[in-house]
Enzyme design. Structure first.
Site, short mmCIF file in Angstrom:
data_model
loop_
_atom_site.label_atom_id
_atom_site.label_comp_id
_atom_site.label_asym_id
_atom_site.label_seq_id
_atom_site.Cartn_x
_atom_site.Cartn_y
_atom_site.Cartn_z
CD GLN A 31 -3.69 -4.24 6.89
OE1 GLN A 31 -3.69 -3.28 6.12
NE2 GLN A 31 -4.18 -5.41 6.56
CG ASP A 54 -10.00 -0.38 4.83
OD1 ASP A 54 -9.85 -0.61 3.61
OD2 ASP A 54 -9.44 -1.04 5.71
CE LYS A 112 -3.90 -2.07 2.50
NZ LYS A 112 -4.58 -2.21 3.79
#
Length: 300
Positions: free
Chosen positions: A101, A124, A57
């Site tokens: 994450q 997200d 990422k």
């Protein structure tokens, strides 16, 4: 019965095309307005798979000209300290997107942390505000993997209106938002899950079959409606006889060939679209936070 010439859906190519558009738009916003989207990725602990994903990422964020802010915290980080970092990132005008994450270490409430992220920066799409927007069909930040699946389907099929879509799996990460996105696209949607009786009978009815269970090889060839478009979200690493490993999906790929009209391979299907959609969400979030009349829509 005659076989079908199954078309492979090249997720790498679709992701490369999307990423190129994002890179061009980032350069234009910087050149014309001095706006550089910024993405902060927070990793807590030392999960090996998460570390690899975060490195990818970070690399791809920089490659399209965005600012990348990586925060790697020890496994002993407290929930209070993590929430304090999220609050600082929420207030930072250079950060337009925040991604924490998952999974988080034991003792940290992931729902609480995700909901602490400013909904405008929740790239997200997992906070309750953005989940609600997707459910209501309102504009918002959509979870990256389901968004990537939807983009692949639209690129391959055009309008999805009236098609019967079957989603196998109901996780908050993929299955639930995928079902809602397909419903918003005017599909007739069936969702199957671990308690569904005779899942195969439902799967065979789908013009579109999306499988996201994490159970490798769950879907056999005779589960697939002839000519259906199959999106295999699953990815599991298994050992080989040669002592190495390989990646497989939730669909038995070799059995699907000759039955499915289109199918995503594993790897090289859905995976590349996930990070591309994260970058797309970050660009979209930056435009909306900027609030300029030139902010545009989710063109990328």
């Amino acid at each position: 019965m005659s076989t079908i010439d199954t078309r492979l859906i090249d997720g790498k190519q679709h992701a490369a095309t999307l990423t190129a558009r994002i890179s061009a738009e980032v350069a234009r916003l910087d050149r014309e307005h001095g706006l550089v989207p910024g993405l902060a990725v927070v990793l807590v602990g030392h999960d090996a798979a998460s570390e690899v994903y975060v490195r990818n990422k970070t690399r791809q964020t920089s490659s399209v000209g965005m600012r990348s802010f990586a925060h790697s915290l020890p496994a002993e980080t407290t929930q209070a300290d993590l929430l304090a970092l999220v609050a600082r990132l929420n207030a930072d005008p250079d950060v337009h997107g925040i991604l924490v994450q998952l999974p988080l270490p034991p003792g940290i409430d992931s729902t609480l942390v995700l909901d602490a992220i400013d909904p405008a920066k929740d790239v997200d799409g997992l906070g309750q505000v953005n989940v609600g927007r997707v459910t209501l069909g309102h504009p918002g930040l959509v979870p990256c993997t389901p968004l990537g699946c939807l983009m692949l389907l639209i690129a391959e099929l055009g309008s999805l209106r009236g098609l019967h879509a079957v989603v196998v799996g109901r996780s908050n990460l993929v299955g639930r938002p995928m079902s809602q996105l397909l419903l918003n696209a005017d599909c007739t949607v069936t969702t199957a899950h671990i308690h569904t009786v005779d899942t195969a009978s439902y799967a065979r009815r789908g013009d579109i079959l999306v499988v996201a269970t994490g159970r490798p090889g769950l879907v056999r060839g005779d589960w697939i409606k002839p000519g259906a478009t199959v999106i295999d979200v699953g990815i599991t690493r298994i050992p080989t006889a040669a002592g190495k490993t390989r990646l497989i999906g939730d669909v038995v790929f070799d059995e699907a060939l000759g039955i499915a009209g289109r199918i995503t391979p594993v790897p090289g299907g859905v995976g590349p679209m996930t990070i591309a959609c994260l970058l797309s969400n970050t660009l979209y979030a930056a435009r909306r936070q900027w609030g300029h009349r030139d902010a545009g829509t989710r063109a990328a």
